[in-house]
Write an enzyme that holds these catalytic residues in place. Structure first.
Site, PDB file in Angstrom:
ATOM      1  N   ASP A 102       9.338   6.512  12.528  1.00 24.62           N
ATOM      2  CA  ASP A 102       8.730   5.231  12.186  1.00 24.62           C
ATOM      3  C   ASP A 102       7.461   5.095  13.022  1.00 24.62           C
ATOM      4  OD1 ASP A 102       7.977   2.583  12.020  1.00 24.62           O
ATOM      5  OD2 ASP A 102       9.999   1.798  12.289  1.00 24.62           O
ATOM      6  N   ASN A 114      -4.798  -2.114   2.594  1.00 25.40           N
ATOM      7  CA  ASN A 114      -5.541  -2.281   1.333  1.00 25.40           C
ATOM      8  C   ASN A 114      -6.836  -3.018   1.665  1.00 25.40           C
ATOM      9  OD1 ASN A 114      -5.153  -5.259   1.003  1.00 25.40           O
ATOM     10  ND2 ASN A 114      -3.007  -4.626   0.884  1.00 25.40           N
ATOM     11  N   VAL A 153       4.047   0.871   4.918  1.00 28.04           N
ATOM     12  CA  VAL A 153       3.786   0.982   6.345  1.00 28.04           C
ATOM     13  C   VAL A 153       2.962  -0.223   6.848  1.00 28.04           C
ATOM     14  CG1 VAL A 153       1.715   2.438   6.222  1.00 28.04           C
ATOM     15  CG2 VAL A 153       3.263   2.681   8.137  1.00 28.04           C
ATOM     16  N   ASP A 154       2.120  -0.750   5.997  1.00 28.05           N
ATOM     17  CA  ASP A 154       1.313  -1.936   6.313  1.00 28.05           C
ATOM     18  C   ASP A 154       2.239  -3.109   6.656  1.00 28.05           C
ATOM     19  OD1 ASP A 154      -0.889  -3.587   6.522  1.00 28.05           O
ATOM     20  OD2 ASP A 154      -1.333  -3.652   4.375  1.00 28.05           O
ATOM     21  N   SER A 198      -1.768   6.913   1.474  1.00 25.92           N
ATOM     22  CA  SER A 198      -1.836   6.958  -0.002  1.00 25.92           C
ATOM     23  C   SER A 198      -0.610   7.540  -0.691  1.00 25.92           C
ATOM     24  CB  SER A 198      -3.083   7.718  -0.511  1.00 25.92           C
ATOM     25  OG  SER A 198      -4.250   6.956  -0.333  1.00 25.92           O
ATOM     26  N   TYR A 208       0.430   3.963  -3.380  1.00 29.85           N
ATOM     27  CA  TYR A 208      -0.751   4.522  -4.050  1.00 29.85           C
ATOM     28  C   TYR A 208      -0.505   5.881  -4.740  1.00 29.85           C
ATOM     29  CZ  TYR A 208      -3.756   0.780  -2.136  1.00 29.85           C
ATOM     30  OH  TYR A 208      -4.352  -0.419  -1.836  1.00 29.85           O
TER      31      TYR A 208
HETATM   32  N1  AR6 Z   1       6.390   4.669   9.438  1.00 25.48           N
HETATM   33  C1  AR6 Z   1       5.812   5.770   8.910  1.00 25.48           C
HETATM   34  N2  AR6 Z   1       5.597   5.929   7.588  1.00 25.48           N
HETATM   35  C2  AR6 Z   1       5.982   4.926   6.764  1.00 25.48           C
HETATM   36  C3  AR6 Z   1       6.591   3.732   7.228  1.00 25.48           C
HETATM   37  C4  AR6 Z   1       6.792   3.633   8.639  1.00 25.48           C
HETATM   38  N3  AR6 Z   1       7.365   2.545   9.191  1.00 25.48           N
HETATM   39  N4  AR6 Z   1       6.846   2.943   6.147  1.00 25.48           N
HETATM   40  C5  AR6 Z   1       6.424   3.609   5.054  1.00 25.48           C
HETATM   41  N5  AR6 Z   1       5.913   4.805   5.416  1.00 25.48           N
HETATM   42  P1  AR6 Z   1       2.485   3.145   1.771  1.00 25.48           P
HETATM   43  P2  AR6 Z   1      -0.134   3.705   0.508  1.00 25.48           P
HETATM   44  C6  AR6 Z   1       5.332   5.873   4.592  1.00 25.48           C
HETATM   45  O1  AR6 Z   1       3.029   2.675   0.472  1.00 25.48           O
HETATM   46  O2  AR6 Z   1       0.505   4.628  -0.443  1.00 25.48           O
HETATM   47  C7  AR6 Z   1       0.612  -1.400   1.073  1.00 25.48           C
HETATM   48  O3  AR6 Z   1       1.099  -2.488   0.318  1.00 25.48           O
HETATM   49  C8  AR6 Z   1       5.683   5.915   3.112  1.00 25.48           C
HETATM   50  O4  AR6 Z   1       6.944   6.525   2.914  1.00 25.48           O
HETATM   51  O5  AR6 Z   1       2.803   2.374   2.998  1.00 25.48           O
HETATM   52  O6  AR6 Z   1      -1.388   4.130   1.220  1.00 25.48           O
HETATM   53  C9  AR6 Z   1      -0.846  -1.590   1.482  1.00 25.48           C
HETATM   54  O7  AR6 Z   1      -1.121  -2.938   1.778  1.00 25.48           O
HETATM   55  C10 AR6 Z   1       4.548   6.772   2.579  1.00 25.48           C
HETATM   56  O8  AR6 Z   1       4.827   8.163   2.760  1.00 25.48           O
HETATM   57  O9  AR6 Z   1       0.852   3.246   1.715  1.00 25.48           O
HETATM   58  C11 AR6 Z   1      -1.562  -1.126   0.254  1.00 25.48           C
HETATM   59  O10 AR6 Z   1      -1.607  -2.133  -0.737  1.00 25.48           O
HETATM   60  C12 AR6 Z   1       3.364   6.420   3.490  1.00 25.48           C
HETATM   61  O11 AR6 Z   1       3.932   5.714   4.598  1.00 25.48           O
HETATM   62  C13 AR6 Z   1      -0.715   0.024  -0.245  1.00 25.48           C
HETATM   63  O12 AR6 Z   1       0.599  -0.249   0.256  1.00 25.48           O
HETATM   64  C14 AR6 Z   1       2.321   5.564   2.835  1.00 25.48           C
HETATM   65  O13 AR6 Z   1       2.942   4.644   1.939  1.00 25.48           O
HETATM   66  C15 AR6 Z   1      -1.154   1.341   0.324  1.00 25.48           C
HETATM   67  O14 AR6 Z   1      -0.396   2.365  -0.259  1.00 25.48           O
END
Ligand code: AR6
Length: 171
Positions: A9, A23, A32-33, A121, A125
């Site tokens: 994490d 975003n 993750v955001d 992404s 995304y």
């Molecule tokens: N630690 C590490 N990795 C994580 C965690 C964590 N705590 N939580 C999720 N991931 P994403 P995106 C991974 O969707 O695709 C948001 O709403 C997850 O499994 O977080 O760039 C933003 O506000 C994946 O492999 O980001 C944007 O609107 C990776 O982090 C949008 O999502 C990225 O997934 C961005 O989408």
């Protein structure tokens, strides 16, 4: 220079900078955001709102990066970057590379020596993991060759993402 790949994490990482897959609004979201804002507390959002009230009135462009406090997280700063949404009809790889390059440049400008990245992404995304891993690893290796940042740790959420990054790093 060192690149580490771990499963875990990102909000728990003890590094100078953690990178957020944000975003353009900079005002939070899921994935993750959401985890970073939840664990870091309201100071991060307060900083993001200040950015939106100032230079980033129209938000942060895809591929760009900007820093805020890390609030209650163990890191010192969060560097927010906006990854491209995956498209099967358009090659947006250079924008995903920009995210990594610009995040490292912002981190270096702060004096950070250690930086943790999520797989930008690859969640909401929808960027395919194999391709994202290849772009992330090659861009970071290139940028680290001439950077004051000494260590980058990719923190992958779940075994599958971890395995893909490990395989890409030894390819
Ligand atoms: N630690 C590490 N990795 C994580 C965690 C964590 N705590 N939580 C999720 N991931 P994403 P995106 C991974 O969707 O695709 C948001 O709403 C997850 O499994 O977080 O760039 C933003 O506000 C994946 O492999 O980001 C944007 O609107 C990776 O982090 C949008 O999502 C990225 O997934 C961005 O989408």
């Amino acid at each position: 220079m060192a690149i580490e790949i771990v499963e875990g994490d990102i909000t728990a990482q003890q590094v100078d900078v953690i990178v957020n897959a944000a975003n353009s609004s900079l005002l939070g979201g899921g994935g993750v955001d959401g985890a970073i804002h939840r664990r870091g507390g309201p100071e991060i959002l307060a900083d993001c709102r200040k950015l939106r009230a100032g230079h980033y009135g129209r938000g942060l462009k895809v591929g760009q990066a900007v820093a805020t406090t890390a609030g209650r997280l163990p890191a010192r700063w969060v560097v927010h970057t906006v990854g491209p949404v995956w498209s099967s009809s358009e090659d947006r790889s250079s924008l995903l590379a920009d995210c990594h390059r610009n995040s490292l440049r912002v981190a270096a400008s702060l004096g950070a020596v250690s930086v943790a990245f999520p797989a930008v992404s690859t969640g909401i995304y929808r960027w395919p993991l194999e391709s994202a891993a290849e772009i992330a690893l090659s861009t970071v290796a290139e940028e680290l060759a001439d950077s004051s940042v000494e260590m980058v740790r990719f923190v992958l959420f779940g075994q599958q993402a971890y395995d893909v990054f490990r395989a890409a790093s030894s390819a």
